[in-house]
Design a protein around this motif. Structure first.
Motif, mmCIF file in Angstrom:
data_model
loop_
_atom_site.group_PDB
_atom_site.id
_atom_site.type_symbol
_atom_site.label_atom_id
_atom_site.label_comp_id
_atom_site.label_asym_id
_atom_site.label_seq_id
_atom_site.Cartn_x
_atom_site.Cartn_y
_atom_site.Cartn_z
ATOM 1 N N ALA A 75 0.832 -1.207 0.000
ATOM 2 C CA ALA A 75 0.000 0.000 0.000
ATOM 3 C C ALA A 75 0.867 1.257 0.000
ATOM 4 N N MET A 76 1.957 1.228 0.767
ATOM 5 C CA MET A 76 2.869 2.377 0.783
ATOM 6 C C MET A 76 3.418 2.650 -0.610
ATOM 7 N N LYS A 77 3.771 1.601 -1.320
ATOM 8 C CA LYS A 77 4.312 1.753 -2.674
ATOM 9 C C LYS A 77 3.258 2.298 -3.625
ATOM 10 N N VAL A 78 2.065 1.709 -3.594
ATOM 11 C CA VAL A 78 1.011 2.082 -4.537
ATOM 12 C C VAL A 78 0.514 3.502 -4.297
ATOM 13 N N PHE A 79 0.324 3.871 -3.036
ATOM 14 C CA PHE A 79 -0.234 5.183 -2.736
ATOM 15 C C PHE A 79 0.827 6.253 -2.504
ATOM 16 N N GLY A 80 2.106 5.888 -2.673
ATOM 17 C CA GLY A 80 3.181 6.864 -2.609
ATOM 18 C C GLY A 80 3.451 7.430 -1.238
ATOM 19 N N PHE A 81 3.303 6.634 -0.207
ATOM 20 C CA PHE A 81 3.562 7.090 1.155
ATOM 21 C C PHE A 81 4.917 6.558 1.609
ATOM 22 N N TYR A 82 5.915 7.425 1.551
ATOM 23 C CA TYR A 82 7.269 7.074 1.971
ATOM 24 C C TYR A 82 7.731 8.089 3.006
ATOM 25 N N PRO A 83 7.511 7.815 4.288
ATOM 26 C CA PRO A 83 7.865 8.823 5.293
ATOM 27 C C PRO A 83 9.359 9.064 5.416
ATOM 28 N N PHE A 84 10.194 8.096 5.051
ATOM 29 C CA PHE A 84 11.634 8.243 5.234
ATOM 30 C C PHE A 84 12.376 8.443 3.919
ATOM 31 N N GLY A 86 11.153 9.349 0.728
ATOM 32 C CA GLY A 86 10.206 9.876 -0.238
ATOM 33 C C GLY A 86 10.857 10.784 -1.277
ATOM 34 N N LYS A 87 10.016 11.550 -1.936
ATOM 35 C CA LYS A 87 10.468 12.439 -3.004
ATOM 36 C C LYS A 87 11.423 13.513 -2.491
ATOM 37 N N SER A 88 11.154 14.044 -1.306
ATOM 38 C CA SER A 88 12.030 15.101 -0.782
ATOM 39 C C SER A 88 13.427 14.545 -0.493
ATOM 40 N N TRP A 89 13.506 13.333 0.058
ATOM 41 C CA TRP A 89 14.797 12.699 0.298
ATOM 42 C C TRP A 89 15.508 12.448 -1.023
ATOM 43 N N GLU A 90 14.744 11.978 -2.015
ATOM 44 C CA GLU A 90 15.319 11.683 -3.333
ATOM 45 C C GLU A 90 15.919 12.940 -3.961
ATOM 46 N N LYS A 91 15.183 14.051 -3.908
ATOM 47 C CA LYS A 91 15.685 15.308 -4.467
ATOM 48 C C LYS A 91 16.933 15.781 -3.730
ATOM 49 N N LYS A 92 16.897 15.692 -2.416
ATOM 50 C CA LYS A 92 18.036 16.109 -1.602
ATOM 51 C C LYS A 92 19.266 15.276 -1.931
#
Length: 107
Positions: A75-84, A86-92
């Motif tokens: 569910a985390m993968k499908v709905f895009g919920f990555y608290p640790f 996520g997208k902000s970590w990836e960009k950083k």
């Protein structure tokens, strides 16, 4: 004002948006199938069989919790919920690596 329905029915199958949306819908469908299988299995097979035969160890709890954790991760993968991670970590992280690469090339 009439809306041309051809616009809504025709997709550019080579577009990035179409491919991304198609993948998202397939992931969502797979998640719902996974969730339904989980719920049916836990109720029908595990709980009813285990409670009917009165075992000493309620092993269905172990299976329910571990498989439930797998459903949660799905569910985390499908709905895009990555608290640790996520997208902000990836960009950083991308900025950090690019900065290192650029500073290494200057020397």
């Amino acid at each position: 004002m009439a809306v041309d329905m051809k616009y809504y029915n025709e997709f550019d199958e080579d577009s990035v948006l179409y491919k991304k949306t198609r993948r998202k819908v397939r992931d969502l469908r797979a998640f719902y199938i996974h969730l339904i299988c989980y719920l049916i299995s836990v109720f029908a097979m595990l709980i009813l069989l285990d409670l009917t035969f009165k075992p000493l160890l309620y092993w269905f709890l172990i299976i329910t919790v571990s498989w439930g954790f797998g459903v949660f991760l799905n569910a985390m993968k499908v709905f895009g919920f990555y608290p640790f991670l996520g997208k902000s970590w990836e960009k950083k992280k991308m900025k950090e690596i690019m900065k290192k690469e650029q500073s290494g090339k200057k020397e």
